[in-house]
Scaffold this motif. Structure first.
Motif, PDB file in Angstrom:
ATOM      1  N   ILE A 139       0.871  -1.188   0.000  1.00  0.00           N
ATOM      2  CA  ILE A 139       0.000   0.000   0.000  1.00  0.00           C
ATOM      3  C   ILE A 139       0.899   1.226   0.000  1.00  0.00           C
ATOM      4  O   ILE A 139       1.577   1.529   0.975  1.00  0.00           O
ATOM      5  N   GLY A 140       0.921   1.908  -1.132  1.00  0.00           N
ATOM      6  CA  GLY A 140       1.788   3.075  -1.308  1.00  0.00           C
ATOM      7  C   GLY A 140       1.953   3.320  -2.793  1.00  0.00           C
ATOM      8  O   GLY A 140       1.140   2.864  -3.602  1.00  0.00           O
ATOM      9  N   GLY A 141       3.028   3.994  -3.154  1.00  0.00           N
ATOM     10  CA  GLY A 141       3.286   4.277  -4.565  1.00  0.00           C
ATOM     11  C   GLY A 141       4.359   3.369  -5.132  1.00  0.00           C
ATOM     12  O   GLY A 141       4.659   2.311  -4.557  1.00  0.00           O
ATOM     13  N   ASP A 142       4.960   3.803  -6.254  1.00  0.00           N
ATOM     14  CA  ASP A 142       5.976   2.977  -6.925  1.00  0.00           C
ATOM     15  C   ASP A 142       7.192   2.733  -6.041  1.00  0.00           C
ATOM     16  O   ASP A 142       7.813   1.674  -6.124  1.00  0.00           O
ATOM     17  N   GLY A 143       7.535   3.706  -5.199  1.00  0.00           N
ATOM     18  CA  GLY A 143       8.686   3.560  -4.303  1.00  0.00           C
ATOM     19  C   GLY A 143       8.470   2.384  -3.355  1.00  0.00           C
ATOM     20  O   GLY A 143       9.359   1.546  -3.153  1.00  0.00           O
ATOM     21  N   GLY A 155       0.158  -8.059  -4.268  1.00  0.00           N
ATOM     22  CA  GLY A 155      -1.059  -7.259  -4.486  1.00  0.00           C
ATOM     23  C   GLY A 155      -0.694  -5.789  -4.372  1.00  0.00           C
ATOM     24  O   GLY A 155       0.157  -5.426  -3.553  1.00  0.00           O
ATOM     25  N   ILE A 156      -1.311  -4.961  -5.215  1.00  0.00           N
ATOM     26  CA  ILE A 156      -0.954  -3.529  -5.210  1.00  0.00           C
ATOM     27  C   ILE A 156      -2.191  -2.684  -4.939  1.00  0.00           C
ATOM     28  O   ILE A 156      -3.210  -2.816  -5.625  1.00  0.00           O
ATOM     29  N   ILE A 157      -2.074  -1.840  -3.914  1.00  0.00           N
ATOM     30  CA  ILE A 157      -3.121  -0.844  -3.669  1.00  0.00           C
ATOM     31  C   ILE A 157      -2.476   0.520  -3.922  1.00  0.00           C
ATOM     32  O   ILE A 157      -1.548   0.929  -3.214  1.00  0.00           O
ATOM     33  N   PRO A 158      -2.947   1.222  -4.967  1.00  0.00           N
ATOM     34  CA  PRO A 158      -2.284   2.467  -5.368  1.00  0.00           C
ATOM     35  C   PRO A 158      -2.586   3.632  -4.426  1.00  0.00           C
ATOM     36  O   PRO A 158      -3.508   4.409  -4.642  1.00  0.00           O
ATOM     37  N   ALA A 159      -1.787   3.761  -3.375  1.00  0.00           N
ATOM     38  CA  ALA A 159      -1.992   4.843  -2.411  1.00  0.00           C
ATOM     39  C   ALA A 159      -0.830   5.827  -2.450  1.00  0.00           C
ATOM     40  O   ALA A 159      -0.573   6.537  -1.485  1.00  0.00           O
ATOM     41  N   GLY A 160      -0.100   5.853  -3.587  1.00  0.00           N
ATOM     42  CA  GLY A 160       1.007   6.808  -3.738  1.00  0.00           C
ATOM     43  C   GLY A 160       0.521   8.084  -4.391  1.00  0.00           C
ATOM     44  O   GLY A 160      -0.697   8.337  -4.447  1.00  0.00           O
ATOM     45  N   THR A 161       1.443   8.860  -4.912  1.00  0.00           N
ATOM     46  CA  THR A 161       1.068  10.124  -5.532  1.00  0.00           C
ATOM     47  C   THR A 161       0.820   9.928  -7.026  1.00  0.00           C
ATOM     48  O   THR A 161      -0.214  10.324  -7.549  1.00  0.00           O
ATOM     49  N   VAL A 162       1.780   9.311  -7.707  1.00  0.00           N
ATOM     50  CA  VAL A 162       1.657   9.147  -9.160  1.00  0.00           C
ATOM     51  C   VAL A 162       1.126   7.746  -9.517  1.00  0.00           C
ATOM     52  O   VAL A 162       0.314   7.588 -10.410  1.00  0.00           O
ATOM     53  N   ASN A 163       1.567   6.740  -8.805  1.00  0.00           N
ATOM     54  CA  ASN A 163       1.112   5.353  -9.018  1.00  0.00           C
ATOM     55  C   ASN A 163       1.323   4.890 -10.461  1.00  0.00           C
ATOM     56  O   ASN A 163       0.417   4.327 -11.094  1.00  0.00           O
ATOM     57  N   ASN A 164       2.528   5.118 -10.978  1.00  0.00           N
ATOM     58  CA  ASN A 164       2.809   4.782 -12.372  1.00  0.00           C
ATOM     59  C   ASN A 164       2.538   3.313 -12.678  1.00  0.00           C
ATOM     60  O   ASN A 164       1.847   2.984 -13.644  1.00  0.00           O
ATOM     61  N   ALA A 204       0.751   1.004 -11.099  1.00  0.00           N
ATOM     62  CA  ALA A 204      -0.665   0.611 -10.993  1.00  0.00           C
ATOM     63  C   ALA A 204      -1.424   1.043 -12.253  1.00  0.00           C
ATOM     64  O   ALA A 204      -2.267   0.302 -12.767  1.00  0.00           O
ATOM     65  N   ARG A 205      -1.095   2.226 -12.773  1.00  0.00           N
ATOM     66  CA  ARG A 205      -1.742   2.696 -14.012  1.00  0.00           C
ATOM     67  C   ARG A 205      -1.403   1.763 -15.167  1.00  0.00           C
ATOM     68  O   ARG A 205      -2.267   1.375 -15.949  1.00  0.00           O
TER      69      ARG A 205
END
Ligand SMILES: Nc1ncnc2c1ncn2[C@@H]1O[C@H](COP(=O)(O)OP(=O)(O)OP(=O)(O)O)[C@@H](O)[C@H]1O
Length: 259
Positions: A67-71, A90-99, A101-102
């Protein structure tokens, strides 16, 4: 049979909602199936996500949720990659850009992304190795890396990918060059460049038009070398980016390579 899940959340990612989201993920999974045995791990430092992921792999967890962004994803993947038995990611896109996940078309809406953990399909994902580190999205040297260092978390939250463009334009004026020697599958590249961009996918920094031919599981590093980058010159690049023809920008060297 018990399904062991580790949720790794970065409280500093994006809009700092990841602790709350971690509980939502746990509640959802436990509601779906009483076999889920969930452990939540919040990161307190930059090295924690890798350490926690390593622990999950060693203890044969079935699923690790980032749970976070690409970092954060990159840190988690670095912990999982060296192992033969790797929990699913599993990925939950909770970052800023979420490259990433997109790129993977994971819903950016949090409740939908949580549901996707159970209903979504598994996708193979290329992981690049850089010395002892691993990369899942983008590696960059020059203007973008310098811009990334200068962009604060608050600026990222406010302006998203455009924060990098603002800082990048300021840095461009400094005309910093790097002397590079690159050995790739097709030969050698030697020269001076202002920007080196290596991507594992078709997208960088949330801009999805970089290389329409690149796929997350094609097994290639996609390499762009930009020798000279002026502010006016970079405006000239925009139509190429928008139309997915970054490889065709005059003076830009592009190649794909397995190592
Ligand atoms: N407790 C923490 N405090 C500060 N930084 C942390 C902490 N835990 C992890 N980090 C670091 O924060 C960095 C940024 O996190 P992440 O990429 O998830 O968020 P983001 O920058 O908001 O999202 P995106 O990469 O999608 O723009 C990670 O590289 C990670 O190493």
């Amino acid at each position: 049979m018990v399904k062991k899940v580790m949720i790794i959340f970065n409280p500093s990612s994006g809009k700092s909602q990841s602790k709350k989201i971690a509980q939502q993920v746990q509640d959802y999974l436990e509601e779906q199936d009483s076999a889920y045995q969930v452990k939540q791990m919040g990161t307190k430092s930059e090295t924690d996500a890798t350490k926690f992921a390593k622990e999950a792999a060693e203890n044969k967890f079935d699923l690790v949720v980032s749970i976070g962004g690409d970092g954060t994803i990159s840190d988690v993947v670095s912990g999982l990659s060296p192992f033969e038995h790797r929990p699913k990611l599993g990925i939950i896109p909770a970052g800023t850009v979420n490259n990433l996940a997109r790129v993977l078309e994971i819903p950016l809406d949090i409740p939908a992304a949580i549901e996707n953990l159970v209903t979504g399909d598994l996708t193979p994902l290329d992981v690049g190795q850089v010395n002892d580190s691993y990369m899942i999205s983008t590696l960059t040297l020059g203007v973008l890396a310098d811009a990334a260092l200068e962009v604060s978390q608050q600026e990222k939250q406010k302006f998203g990918p455009f924060a990098f463009i603002f800082k990048g334009s300021k840095i461009l004026v400094q005309h910093k060059h790097y002397h590079l020697k690159i050995q790739h599958d097709g030969g050698k590249w030697r020269g001076s460049a202002q920007l080196l961009l290596v991507t594992m996918t078709n997208s960088a920094g949330g801009f999805p038009y970089l290389d329409p031919d690149a796929a997350v599981d094609d097994g290639y590093f996609h390499v762009f070398i930009v020798p000279e980058l002026s502010f006016i010159g970079s405006l000239r690049f925009l139509p190429y980016f928008i139309s997915g023809k970054a490889k065709k920008i005059p003076d830009v060297t592009y190649f794909k390579t397995k190592k």
